[in-house]
Design a protein around this motif. Structure first.
Motif, PDB file in Angstrom:
ATOM      1  N   GLY A 196       0.677  -5.162  -3.906  1.00  0.00           N
ATOM      2  CA  GLY A 196      -0.391  -5.742  -3.102  1.00  0.00           C
ATOM      3  C   GLY A 196      -1.593  -6.153  -3.921  1.00  0.00           C
ATOM      4  O   GLY A 196      -2.737  -6.080  -3.459  1.00  0.00           O
ATOM      5  N   LEU A 197      -1.357  -6.610  -5.144  1.00  0.00           N
ATOM      6  CA  LEU A 197      -2.442  -6.993  -6.046  1.00  0.00           C
ATOM      7  C   LEU A 197      -2.521  -8.509  -6.184  1.00  0.00           C
ATOM      8  O   LEU A 197      -1.526  -9.217  -6.027  1.00  0.00           O
ATOM      9  N   GLU A 198      -3.720  -8.980  -6.511  1.00  0.00           N
ATOM     10  CA  GLU A 198      -3.919 -10.400  -6.800  1.00  0.00           C
ATOM     11  C   GLU A 198      -3.180 -10.762  -8.087  1.00  0.00           C
ATOM     12  O   GLU A 198      -3.074  -9.937  -9.005  1.00  0.00           O
TER      13      GLU A 198
ATOM     14  N   CYS B  22       0.369   1.113 -12.964  1.00  0.00           N
ATOM     15  CA  CYS B  22      -0.053   1.093 -11.557  1.00  0.00           C
ATOM     16  C   CYS B  22       1.099   1.505 -10.640  1.00  0.00           C
ATOM     17  O   CYS B  22       0.918   2.310  -9.710  1.00  0.00           O
ATOM     18  N   TYR B  23       2.267   0.965 -10.910  1.00  0.00           N
ATOM     19  CA  TYR B  23       3.439   1.272 -10.087  1.00  0.00           C
ATOM     20  C   TYR B  23       3.766   2.763 -10.175  1.00  0.00           C
ATOM     21  O   TYR B  23       4.051   3.411  -9.158  1.00  0.00           O
ATOM     22  N   GLU B  24       3.747   3.307 -11.386  1.00  0.00           N
ATOM     23  CA  GLU B  24       4.118   4.710 -11.576  1.00  0.00           C
ATOM     24  C   GLU B  24       3.062   5.654 -11.004  1.00  0.00           C
ATOM     25  O   GLU B  24       3.365   6.806 -10.693  1.00  0.00           O
TER      26      GLU B  24
ATOM     27  N   ILE C  51       8.468 -11.906 -13.036  1.00  0.00           N
ATOM     28  CA  ILE C  51       8.546 -10.498 -12.628  1.00  0.00           C
ATOM     29  C   ILE C  51       7.148  -9.917 -12.467  1.00  0.00           C
ATOM     30  O   ILE C  51       6.904  -9.089 -11.586  1.00  0.00           O
ATOM     31  N   LYS C  52       6.216 -10.352 -13.302  1.00  0.00           N
ATOM     32  CA  LYS C  52       4.814  -9.930 -13.158  1.00  0.00           C
ATOM     33  C   LYS C  52       4.320 -10.256 -11.754  1.00  0.00           C
ATOM     34  O   LYS C  52       3.741  -9.409 -11.069  1.00  0.00           O
ATOM     35  N   ASP C  53       4.576 -11.484 -11.322  1.00  0.00           N
ATOM     36  CA  ASP C  53       4.158 -11.898  -9.977  1.00  0.00           C
ATOM     37  C   ASP C  53       4.832 -11.033  -8.904  1.00  0.00           C
ATOM     38  O   ASP C  53       4.205 -10.655  -7.911  1.00  0.00           O
ATOM     39  N   GLU C  54       6.104 -10.715  -9.105  1.00  0.00           N
ATOM     40  CA  GLU C  54       6.823  -9.884  -8.151  1.00  0.00           C
ATOM     41  C   GLU C  54       6.197  -8.491  -8.069  1.00  0.00           C
ATOM     42  O   GLU C  54       5.990  -7.959  -6.966  1.00  0.00           O
ATOM     43  N   MET C  55       5.903  -7.901  -9.223  1.00  0.00           N
ATOM     44  CA  MET C  55       5.314  -6.561  -9.251  1.00  0.00           C
ATOM     45  C   MET C  55       3.954  -6.554  -8.553  1.00  0.00           C
ATOM     46  O   MET C  55       3.622  -5.616  -7.816  1.00  0.00           O
ATOM     47  N   GLU C  56       3.159  -7.590  -8.789  1.00  0.00           N
ATOM     48  CA  GLU C  56       1.853  -7.679  -8.122  1.00  0.00           C
ATOM     49  C   GLU C  56       2.036  -7.735  -6.610  1.00  0.00           C
ATOM     50  O   GLU C  56       1.277  -7.113  -5.857  1.00  0.00           O
ATOM     51  N   GLY C  57       3.068  -8.452  -6.167  1.00  0.00           N
ATOM     52  CA  GLY C  57       3.352  -8.512  -4.741  1.00  0.00           C
ATOM     53  C   GLY C  57       3.739  -7.155  -4.178  1.00  0.00           C
ATOM     54  O   GLY C  57       3.263  -6.752  -3.105  1.00  0.00           O
TER      55      GLY C  57
ATOM     56  N   THR D  12      -7.175   3.337  -8.657  1.00  0.00           N
ATOM     57  CA  THR D  12      -7.584   2.717  -7.389  1.00  0.00           C
ATOM     58  C   THR D  12      -6.396   2.144  -6.612  1.00  0.00           C
ATOM     59  O   THR D  12      -6.559   1.675  -5.488  1.00  0.00           O
ATOM     60  N   VAL D  13      -5.226   2.180  -7.210  1.00  0.00           N
ATOM     61  CA  VAL D  13      -4.058   1.547  -6.594  1.00  0.00           C
ATOM     62  C   VAL D  13      -3.528   2.360  -5.408  1.00  0.00           C
ATOM     63  O   VAL D  13      -2.870   1.821  -4.532  1.00  0.00           O
ATOM     64  N   GLY D  14      -3.852   3.630  -5.375  1.00  0.00           N
ATOM     65  CA  GLY D  14      -3.347   4.480  -4.303  1.00  0.00           C
ATOM     66  C   GLY D  14      -1.995   5.049  -4.669  1.00  0.00           C
ATOM     67  O   GLY D  14      -1.287   4.515  -5.528  1.00  0.00           O
ATOM     68  N   SER D  15      -1.632   6.145  -4.026  1.00  0.00           N
ATOM     69  CA  SER D  15      -0.394   6.831  -4.369  1.00  0.00           C
ATOM     70  C   SER D  15       0.297   7.302  -3.100  1.00  0.00           C
ATOM     71  O   SER D  15      -0.373   7.687  -2.136  1.00  0.00           O
ATOM     72  N   VAL D  16       1.615   7.224  -3.088  1.00  0.00           N
ATOM     73  CA  VAL D  16       2.371   7.767  -1.963  1.00  0.00           C
ATOM     74  C   VAL D  16       3.013   9.077  -2.415  1.00  0.00           C
ATOM     75  O   VAL D  16       3.259   9.283  -3.594  1.00  0.00           O
ATOM     76  N   GLU D  17       3.287   9.937  -1.464  1.00  0.00           N
ATOM     77  CA  GLU D  17       3.839  11.242  -1.806  1.00  0.00           C
ATOM     78  C   GLU D  17       5.310  11.118  -2.166  1.00  0.00           C
ATOM     79  O   GLU D  17       6.082  10.437  -1.486  1.00  0.00           O
TER      80      GLU D  17
END
Length: 200
Positions: free
Chosen positions: A150-152, A119-121, A141-147, A164-169
């Protein structure tokens, strides 16, 4: 126990793959192609040309970050990609293994981390999630990554769908800010490793 080479030998090194400087950078920053192709010669040049040479391993880490700070974003992204993904369990250096596995990690947390890395990548194309673990468990760290994403909080190995996570340029302000944060955390990791090696 892995030990750093004598500091004077490091300062007098040439930019060669088997040099004391290369050994030191590999221990502190992880072995990667860019470490040998760009970081090693860059740091060797910095040491040779600086008005005052680094006087300690800590100052060498800071000098290394100065060298990396002048790189373009592509090189910086390659630099952080030299570190293993959070939650990887094979092919880790001894120090990475120690840093990531503060406690035994349940398989469902590892599966979730694999999904969060994907998701992050997707969100940040060309980047890898790097964070200064600082003794925290992979579950933390899992909790940090979700934060960050912006994931539950969840233990789902496949939700939400990556696309569905969205992507930045790549190169955008948000992307660049995340890249610079990751490079900064590489410095924190290196200083922590220095302490673990008893050379701080």
């Amino acid at each position: 126990m892995t030990a750093l080479p004598p500091f004077q030998d490091v300062l007098e090194s040439k930019a060669e793959k088997d040099s004391p400087l290369a050994t030191t950078l590999t221990l502190l920053f992880e072995s990667s192609p860019i470490l040998y192709s760009d970081l090693l010669p860059g740091v060797a040049t910095y040491i040779a040309s600086a008005p005052s040479k680094p006087a300690s391993y800590g100052e060498l880490i800071d000098a290394t970050l100065v060298v990396a700070s002048k790189w373009d974003p592509t090189l910086k992204a390659s630099f952080i990609a030299g570190h293993p993904r959070i939650g990887e369990v094979s092919g880790l250096s001894r120090l990475s293994k120690k840093e990531q596995a503060a406690r035994a990690t349940p398989p469902e947390v590892l599966a979730r981390l694999t999904h969060l890395n994907a998701c992050y990548e997707h969100r940040y194309p060309g980047l890898r999630y790097i964070t200064f673990v600082n003794g925290r468990s992979r579950a933390e760290i899992k909790d940090e990554m979700e934060g960050v994403l912006g994931l539950e909080h969840s233990l789902s190995p496949d939700q939400p769908p990556v696309e569905t996570v969205g992507s930045v340029e790549a190169g955008s302000e948000e992307w660049t800010k995340e890249l610079e944060r990751a490079v900064g955390d590489l410095g924190k990791i290196a200083h922590s490793r220095l302490k673990a090696l008893g050379a701080a």
